[in-house]
Scaffold this active site. Structure first.
Site, PDB file in Angstrom:
ATOM      1  N   LYS A 142       0.497  -1.151  -0.008  1.00 49.67           N
ATOM      2  CA  LYS A 142      -0.134  -0.188  -0.111  1.00 49.67           C
ATOM      3  C   LYS A 142       0.485   0.828  -0.140  1.00 49.67           C
ATOM      4  O   LYS A 142       0.167   1.771  -0.900  1.00 49.67           O
ATOM      5  CB  LYS A 142      -0.921  -0.248   1.397  1.00 49.67           C
ATOM      6  CG  LYS A 142      -2.054   0.813   1.572  1.00 49.67           C
ATOM      7  CD  LYS A 142      -2.981   0.604   2.404  1.00 49.67           C
ATOM      8  CE  LYS A 142      -3.093  -0.197   3.716  1.00 49.67           C
ATOM      9  NZ  LYS A 142      -2.911   1.917   4.605  1.00 49.67           N
TER      10      LYS A 142
ATOM     11  N   ARG B 154     -11.102   3.701  10.314  1.00 46.53           N
ATOM     12  CA  ARG B 154     -11.103   2.303  10.795  1.00 46.53           C
ATOM     13  C   ARG B 154     -12.281   1.485  11.044  1.00 46.53           C
ATOM     14  O   ARG B 154     -12.449   0.220  10.211  1.00 46.53           O
ATOM     15  CB  ARG B 154     -10.480   2.399  11.751  1.00 46.53           C
ATOM     16  CG  ARG B 154      -8.584   2.259  10.951  1.00 46.53           C
ATOM     17  CD  ARG B 154      -8.062   1.650  12.271  1.00 46.53           C
ATOM     18  NE  ARG B 154      -6.355   2.099  12.104  1.00 46.53           N
ATOM     19  CZ  ARG B 154      -5.413   1.547  11.158  1.00 46.53           C
ATOM     20  NH1 ARG B 154      -5.511   0.589  10.228  1.00 46.53           N
ATOM     21  NH2 ARG B 154      -4.068   2.032  11.219  1.00 46.53           N
TER      22      ARG B 154
ATOM     23  N   ARG C  81      10.656 -13.650   4.844  1.00 44.12           N
ATOM     24  CA  ARG C  81      11.406 -12.891   5.288  1.00 44.12           C
ATOM     25  C   ARG C  81      12.286 -13.295   6.653  1.00 44.12           C
ATOM     26  O   ARG C  81      11.707 -14.233   7.478  1.00 44.12           O
ATOM     27  CB  ARG C  81      10.779 -11.528   6.276  1.00 44.12           C
ATOM     28  CG  ARG C  81       9.829 -10.909   5.000  1.00 44.12           C
ATOM     29  CD  ARG C  81       8.955  -9.607   5.884  1.00 44.12           C
ATOM     30  NE  ARG C  81       8.132  -8.828   4.635  1.00 44.12           N
ATOM     31  CZ  ARG C  81       7.582  -7.517   5.103  1.00 44.12           C
ATOM     32  NH1 ARG C  81       7.368  -7.799   6.545  1.00 44.12           N
ATOM     33  NH2 ARG C  81       7.011  -7.334   4.020  1.00 44.12           N
TER      34      ARG C  81
ATOM     35  N   ARG D 249      10.908 -13.063  11.912  1.00 42.59           N
ATOM     36  CA  ARG D 249      11.215 -12.429  13.585  1.00 42.59           C
ATOM     37  C   ARG D 249       9.694 -12.776  13.508  1.00 42.59           C
ATOM     38  O   ARG D 249       8.897 -12.723  13.155  1.00 42.59           O
ATOM     39  CB  ARG D 249      10.851 -10.869  12.815  1.00 42.59           C
ATOM     40  CG  ARG D 249      12.598 -10.235  12.415  1.00 42.59           C
ATOM     41  CD  ARG D 249      12.183  -8.997  12.268  1.00 42.59           C
ATOM     42  NE  ARG D 249      13.363  -7.891  12.277  1.00 42.59           N
ATOM     43  CZ  ARG D 249      13.757  -7.456  11.088  1.00 42.59           C
ATOM     44  NH1 ARG D 249      13.145  -7.629  10.417  1.00 42.59           N
ATOM     45  NH2 ARG D 249      15.017  -7.025  11.321  1.00 42.59           N
TER      46      ARG D 249
ATOM     47  N   ARG E  75      -3.068 -11.145  12.100  1.00 41.19           N
ATOM     48  CA  ARG E  75      -2.926  -9.739  11.974  1.00 41.19           C
ATOM     49  C   ARG E  75      -4.044  -9.612  10.135  1.00 41.19           C
ATOM     50  O   ARG E  75      -5.125  -8.472  10.089  1.00 41.19           O
ATOM     51  CB  ARG E  75      -0.961  -9.175  10.942  1.00 41.19           C
ATOM     52  CG  ARG E  75      -0.822  -8.549  11.842  1.00 41.19           C
ATOM     53  CD  ARG E  75       0.824  -8.424  11.917  1.00 41.19           C
ATOM     54  NE  ARG E  75       0.950  -7.662  10.794  1.00 41.19           N
ATOM     55  CZ  ARG E  75       2.002  -7.343  10.287  1.00 41.19           C
ATOM     56  NH1 ARG E  75       2.854  -8.342  10.435  1.00 41.19           N
ATOM     57  NH2 ARG E  75       2.172  -6.198   9.416  1.00 41.19           N
TER      58      ARG E  75
END
Ligand SMILES: [Zn+2]
Length: 214
Positions: A13, A88, A127, A160, A171
């Site tokens: 985004k 939101r 990642r 991580r 999430r």
């Protein structure tokens, strides 16, 4: 052109917003940034927000909306703006509509970058970071020469906590639950433009441009 940009974590985004800013010469308005700026400059709403923040409380909706209103009234928003991270919730969207209507404005397009969850997971869970020097890698898109070992310092590459599948799925679920009512809200208003967020940067940008010109 007055835009709202919606999209889950990892969809790109920020990159797309930057391209739109450059193309249309309109600012990106991110609630976190304008809240910090308003508090620093002690605008009327910023001073109110500071009171809540200093006491450790969440800044209530009416203050956040006041800060958005102050920001939208500035000269650089006359040609348009890109709202990012706001609204939101449906009540926030209603309040935004009222603020804009009071200024003789409205939202032209709500660009919703949608995702194929499997592909997004591959992007995000791949990642890796060097535990020693912090260098970033990706198992598919930017692998180290030797798996699990940093090219720069031979340190160990680790995943991580934020990049673990369970965290990411959580999430995404939070994002979907939060955003679904907004998507329905703007769809009903006739301004929703759904764009597949998982092509190349250029491909997604040209799909966004096509959607807002149609
Ligand atoms: Zn390293």
């Amino acid at each position: 052109m007055n835009l709202i940009l919606l999209g889950p974590p990892g969809v790109g985004k920020g990159t797309q917003a930057k391209l739109l800013i450059d193309r249309f010469g309109i600012p990106q308005i991110s609630t976190g940034d304008i809240l910090r700026a308003a508090v620093k400059e002690l605008t009327p709403m910023g001073a109110k927000a500071k009171g809540y923040m200093d006491s450790g409380a969440l800044v209530p909706d009416e203050v956040v909306i006041g800060i958005v209103e102050e920001r939208l009234a500035q000269a650089d928003c006359q040609k348009g703006f890109i709202l990012d991270g706001f609204p939101r919730t449906v009540p926030q969207a209603d309040a935004l509509g009222q603020v804009l209507s009071g200024m003789g404005k409205s939202i032209d397009h709500v660009v919703s970058l949608s995702v194929d969850k499997g592909e997004l997971l591959k992007r995000l869970t791949g990642r890796r970071a060097c535990a020693n020097c912090g260098a970033g890698y990706h198992v598919d898109f930017a692998p180290s020469k030797v798996a699990g070992v940093c090219d720069a310092c031979s340190g160990q590459l680790v995943q991580r906590e934020d990049d673990k599948e369970e965290t990411i799925l959580n999430r995404l679920a939070v994002y979907e639950a939060q955003t679904a009512p907004l998507i329905a809200y703007y769809q009903a208003a006739g301004v929703l433009r759904s764009v597949d967020g998982l092509g190349t940067v250029e491909g997604v940008q040209s799909d966004i441009l096509a959607a807002i010109r149609a």
